[in-house]
Design a protein around this motif. Structure first.
Motif, PDB file in Angstrom:
ATOM      1  N   ARG A  65      41.194  35.591  40.877  1.00  0.00           N
ATOM      2  CA  ARG A  65      41.846  35.054  39.680  1.00  0.00           C
ATOM      3  C   ARG A  65      42.716  33.841  40.037  1.00  0.00           C
ATOM      4  N   ARG A 107      40.346  41.095  43.686  1.00  0.00           N
ATOM      5  CA  ARG A 107      40.257  40.648  42.297  1.00  0.00           C
ATOM      6  C   ARG A 107      41.359  39.648  41.965  1.00  0.00           C
ATOM      7  N   SER A 108      42.566  39.912  42.420  1.00  0.00           N
ATOM      8  CA  SER A 108      43.693  39.021  42.166  1.00  0.00           C
ATOM      9  C   SER A 108      43.485  37.681  42.864  1.00  0.00           C
ATOM     10  N   LYS A 166      40.627  30.744  40.831  1.00  0.00           N
ATOM     11  CA  LYS A 166      40.134  30.072  39.627  1.00  0.00           C
ATOM     12  C   LYS A 166      41.188  29.119  39.066  1.00  0.00           C
TER      13      LYS A 166
END
Length: 434
Positions: free
Chosen positions: A21, A17-18, A24
């Motif tokens: 992020r 998930r990190s 992005k």
């Protein structure tokens, strides 16, 4: 269009998930028209886990093999990050330190960068792609993989920024910038908007972990602007620059320039360090050249000495005591080296104290403001904290105290110099402060 080098620490890429992020944010920077080079650390606690695994295999593994093992962590994160960026429609290519042209000396475990030859990185940028580089590693002249030691990814990023003549090196971490103290100890610490290379060098050398000391040294040497920001927020962060005057508008009138200069803080921050121990050499003959010989032996052991205190010799015996601090990891080899020449140096005994802590007050303004030392020592006195050693530079005062008093010492000094923030703005998003 700007050339930007971004570095993401382990807490910023700790899981899938990190990584998404972070990808992005990188993709947005590329779509904004910037050329982007990214340096990435190993995910979360991967390096520590690899160290633990090696310890289970061998109590003293070969350093060359350790370097090969430890570089695996960054290879994992760089490839996963490249995949995440590619999924967002932005082309990215990952490189090991060797492929990126990070050339080092042959000292395994704590190699130093001797040259940067980023041909493949430039080729990637010319194609409009993002270059992802594994931090913390390089290659020696003998073509062996090397690692740069703790904080090596910061150094990798600044070295690449210098080698590529980048416009800025952005260090992304899990705090919103550089704070006046460790947010985990002082929740009311305030964010510093800008800090000089010299102040940051003193803070890093005194234990502040948000930027690696060698990275700051490299940035100062090559004039690389460093911008410390959080990968968890969009806040502006902290700019590390040549001098405070660099941000004063040279076209402003003299009154505006003077007002801007007056806003510069006397004190930048309070740093602390728990990683040192103290060795006291008891009963040293106070004769010419004795201290020189002692520290020649210490240097040959590879120890990095910080603070030194020599007592006045006793008139009756002609003997003195010499105390010095050094990293915990250097104690064993230093003690062995000194004991090996005990008959030559003629000292009585060695005393080892590994329950000390160092707290440092740093600020470029202290050299022109009297009373700083008195206020610092008064704050510690009022908090009931005893001082064991003192060391100073033009812009720093450091004291050694008991380790169990260290947090109280940091808070007492921080408050005494009016550094507490009423907003309580210090946030550690991922729990590490790095």
């Amino acid at each position: 269009m700007a050339l930007v080098v971004q570095k993401y620490g382990g807490s910023s890429v700790s899981d899938a998930r990190s990584i998404k992020r972070v990808a992005k944010r990188i993709a947005e920077a590329r779509r904004a028209g910037n050329d982007v080079v990214v340096v990435v650390s190993a995910m979360g606690d991967t390096t520590d886990e690899l160290l633990d695994l090696a310890a289970e295999i061998s109590p003293k593994p070969p350093q060359r093999e350790m370097d090969i093992l430890l570089t695996a962590g960054e290879r994992i994160s760089m490839s996963l990050l490249a995949m995440a960026i590619d999924k967002l429609g932005v082309k990215a290519k990952s490189f090991t330190g060797q492929q990126a042209g990070l050339l080092t000396d042959a000292v395994h475990g704590k190699a130093r960068i001797v040259d940067v030859v980023p041909h493949r990185i430039k080729q990637t940028l010319d194609k409009g792609q993002v270059a992802i580089v594994a931090g913390f590693q390089g290659v020696s002249e003998g073509n062996d993989v090397t690692t740069l030691g703790r904080g090596g990814s910061d150094t990798t990023a600044v070295a690449l920024a210098a080698g590529l003549d980048a416009d800025v090196c952005e260090i992304y971490t899990d705090v919103d910038g550089i704070f006046s103290a460790d947010p985990r100890i002082v929740p009311g610490a305030h964010k510093i908007d800008r800090v000089t290379y010299e102040e940051m060098l003193e803070l890093a050398a005194s234990g502040a972990k948000v930027l690696a000391l060698r990275a700051v040294e490299y940035a100062r040497r090559y004039g690389v602007p460093v911008h410390v920001r959080s990968s968890f927020s969009g806040k502006t962060g902290t700019l590390v620059i040549g001098t405070h005057g660099d941000l004063i508008d040279p076209n402003a009138d003299s009154g505006e320039q003077e007002e801007a200069a007056m806003e510069d803080p006397i004190i930048s921050g309070v740093a602390h360090d728990r990683s040192e121990a103290k060795i006291t050499i008891v009963g040293v003959p106070d004769t010419l050249g004795q201290a020189a010989r002692i520290f020649e032996v210490v240097a040959e052991s590879g120890a990095n000495i910080d603070m030194i205190v020599q007592n006045v010799s006793a008139a009756a015996t002609g003997l003195t005591d010499i105390s010095f601090t050094l990293p915990h990891g250097d104690v064993r080899s230093t003690v062995a080296a000194l004991n090996a020449v005990k008959s030559e140096l003629k000292f009585d005994e060695l005393q080892i104290d590994d329950e000390i802590g160092k707290v440092s007050l740093v600020g470029a303004g202290m050299k022109s403001h009297p009373g700083i030392s008195a206020r610092l020592f008064g704050a510690l006195r009022d908090a009931g904290i005893n001082i064991e050693m003192i060391s100073t530079s033009e812009i720093r005062i450091s004291v050694v105290t008991r380790a169990d008093n260290l947090d109280d010492a940091v808070r007492a000094i921080h408050t005494a110099f009016g550094l507490d923030s009423a907003e309580g703005e210090a946030v550690v998003y991922a729990g590490s402060g790095r």
